[in-house]
Design an enzyme around this catalytic site. Structure first.
Site, PDB file in Angstrom:
ATOM      1  N   ASP A 283     -36.214  22.470 -33.650  1.00  0.00           N
ATOM      2  CA  ASP A 283     -37.029  23.313 -32.765  1.00  0.00           C
ATOM      3  C   ASP A 283     -37.650  24.482 -33.519  1.00  0.00           C
ATOM      4  O   ASP A 283     -38.476  25.203 -32.963  1.00  0.00           O
ATOM      5  CB  ASP A 283     -36.171  23.831 -31.598  1.00  0.00           C
ATOM      6  CG  ASP A 283     -37.005  24.254 -30.398  1.00  0.00           C
ATOM      7  OD1 ASP A 283     -38.098  23.696 -30.212  1.00  0.00           O
ATOM      8  OD2 ASP A 283     -36.570  25.144 -29.650  1.00  0.00           O
TER       9      ASP A 283
ATOM     10  N   SER B   8     -41.425  25.675 -24.915  1.00  0.00           N
ATOM     11  CA  SER B   8     -41.296  24.226 -25.072  1.00  0.00           C
ATOM     12  C   SER B   8     -41.226  23.565 -23.704  1.00  0.00           C
ATOM     13  O   SER B   8     -40.570  24.071 -22.793  1.00  0.00           O
ATOM     14  CB  SER B   8     -40.035  23.887 -25.878  1.00  0.00           C
ATOM     15  OG  SER B   8     -40.078  24.484 -27.156  1.00  0.00           O
TER      16      SER B   8
ATOM     17  N   GLN C 233     -42.890  16.983 -29.765  1.00  0.00           N
ATOM     18  CA  GLN C 233     -42.709  18.040 -28.773  1.00  0.00           C
ATOM     19  C   GLN C 233     -44.063  18.468 -28.219  1.00  0.00           C
ATOM     20  O   GLN C 233     -45.042  18.549 -28.955  1.00  0.00           O
ATOM     21  CB  GLN C 233     -42.023  19.264 -29.389  1.00  0.00           C
ATOM     22  CG  GLN C 233     -41.732  20.386 -28.388  1.00  0.00           C
ATOM     23  CD  GLN C 233     -41.295  21.668 -29.077  1.00  0.00           C
ATOM     24  OE1 GLN C 233     -42.112  22.413 -29.599  1.00  0.00           O
ATOM     25  NE2 GLN C 233     -39.984  21.919 -29.099  1.00  0.00           N
TER      26      GLN C 233
END
Length: 303
Positions: A220, A244, A294
């Site tokens: 991340d 996110s 993502q």
């Protein structure tokens, strides 16, 4: 103990010990687990922490040697540092070769993340790779991001708030070494690509599950920021707001998170207030060990 000694950062071994403890969930009933908050954490919880803890909860329910090969997560709400996180798991499928687990992460009774993870018994199979590792400097030839952060704090001095300085200088259990200018300190527009080496600052236990969890945690980092590069904007400078929305990882082969891994990210598209990002993780032998995708909310901050 002198003031200098008392204010010294924790040794690397302690930082990694704390990371392992953070990512180790505790049983809290039948198929239920509880995750610890970040010690000394303030504000919004790091998304990689929730993903890694949810993966650990799913892995804890596997008892026949199957290994996680993929996960898909949706962020529902931003988690807050302080309160513990509750993880409720469900077994949706249990086969001879594959298994599936569903995890709901909740904080103070409100769901903050849904995650599904798929597991497979190790086996041999057809192999091909069409993803060569980018040519980049070796990690030993690069400055750590922490050294860069210290330089920024010294340069900006009183223009930074105490909270900003503490955030920038907080000791981290993962050593990141970026091959290009960091997006949060660079206003130049550039191609939506980033390359960073990472590893823990001290050895991890010889447990493949914790290495997968740490890779999930680190995946991340830098990812959403890749979609900001073509626009020359930064969260650190207060020019963007973002979060996110979803996160997916595919684990292709075993890898150690305490050995250098290259995280190569790119962003093929942004629009409609969202940015889409992809990541490839390689070991130093050039082998692709994981892939990441993502999408996140990314908006120019209003004055």
């Amino acid at each position: 103990m002198s003031e200098t000694q008392s204010n010294a950062p924790p040794p690397p071994e302690k930082l990694v010990e704390n990371l392992v403890r953070l990512l180790t969930v505790e049983p809290a009933g039948d198929s239920e687990f509880e995750g610890r908050p970040q010690k000394g954490g303030v504000g919004r919880m790091f998304g990689g922490q929730v993903i890694a803890q949810a993966l650990q909860a799913a892995q804890a329910t596997i008892t026949d040697g199957k290994e996680a090969h993929s996960l898909h997560a949706y962020f529902l709400r931003g988690g807050q540092e302080g309160p513990p996180i509750h993880y409720s798991t469900a077994c949706d499928f249990e086969g001879r070769s594959f298994a599936n687990r569903r995890v709901v992460a909740s904080q103070e009774g409100r769901p903050i993340l849904n995650l599904t993870a798929s597991f497979q018994s190790p086996e041999e199979g057809l192999e091909h790779v069409d993803a060569p590792m980018p040519e980049v400097p070796a990690p030993e030839d690069l400055r750590s991001d922490m050294d860069i952060r210290k330089g920024v704090v010294e340069k900006l001095g009183e223009r930074m708030s105490e909270t900003q300085r503490n955030l920038m200088l907080r000791p981290r259990p993962i050593d990141m070494r970026t091959t290009d200018k960091l997006h949060w300190m660079n206003s130049e527009k550039k191609e939506p690509q980033a390359r960073s080496w990472f590893r823990t600052v001290a050895p991890l236990p010889d447990d493949p599950a914790i290495h997968r969890a740490v890779i999930a945690y680190a995946s991340d980092f830098t990812l959403l920021g890749t979609s900001a590069l073509p626009h020359g904007l930064s969260w650190m400078r207060g020019e963007l707001v973002g979060a996110s929305l979803d996160h997916a990882i595919w684990f292709h082969r075993p890898a150690r998170a305490d050995e250098w891994l290259l995280y190569a990210t790119d962003s093929p598209w942004s629009g409609s207030g969202r940015g889409f990002n992809r990541g490839r993780i390689f070991n130093q032998a050039g082998e692709l060990v994981a892939s990441v995708a993502q999408e996140g909310m990314i908006r120019r901050k209003r004055s």
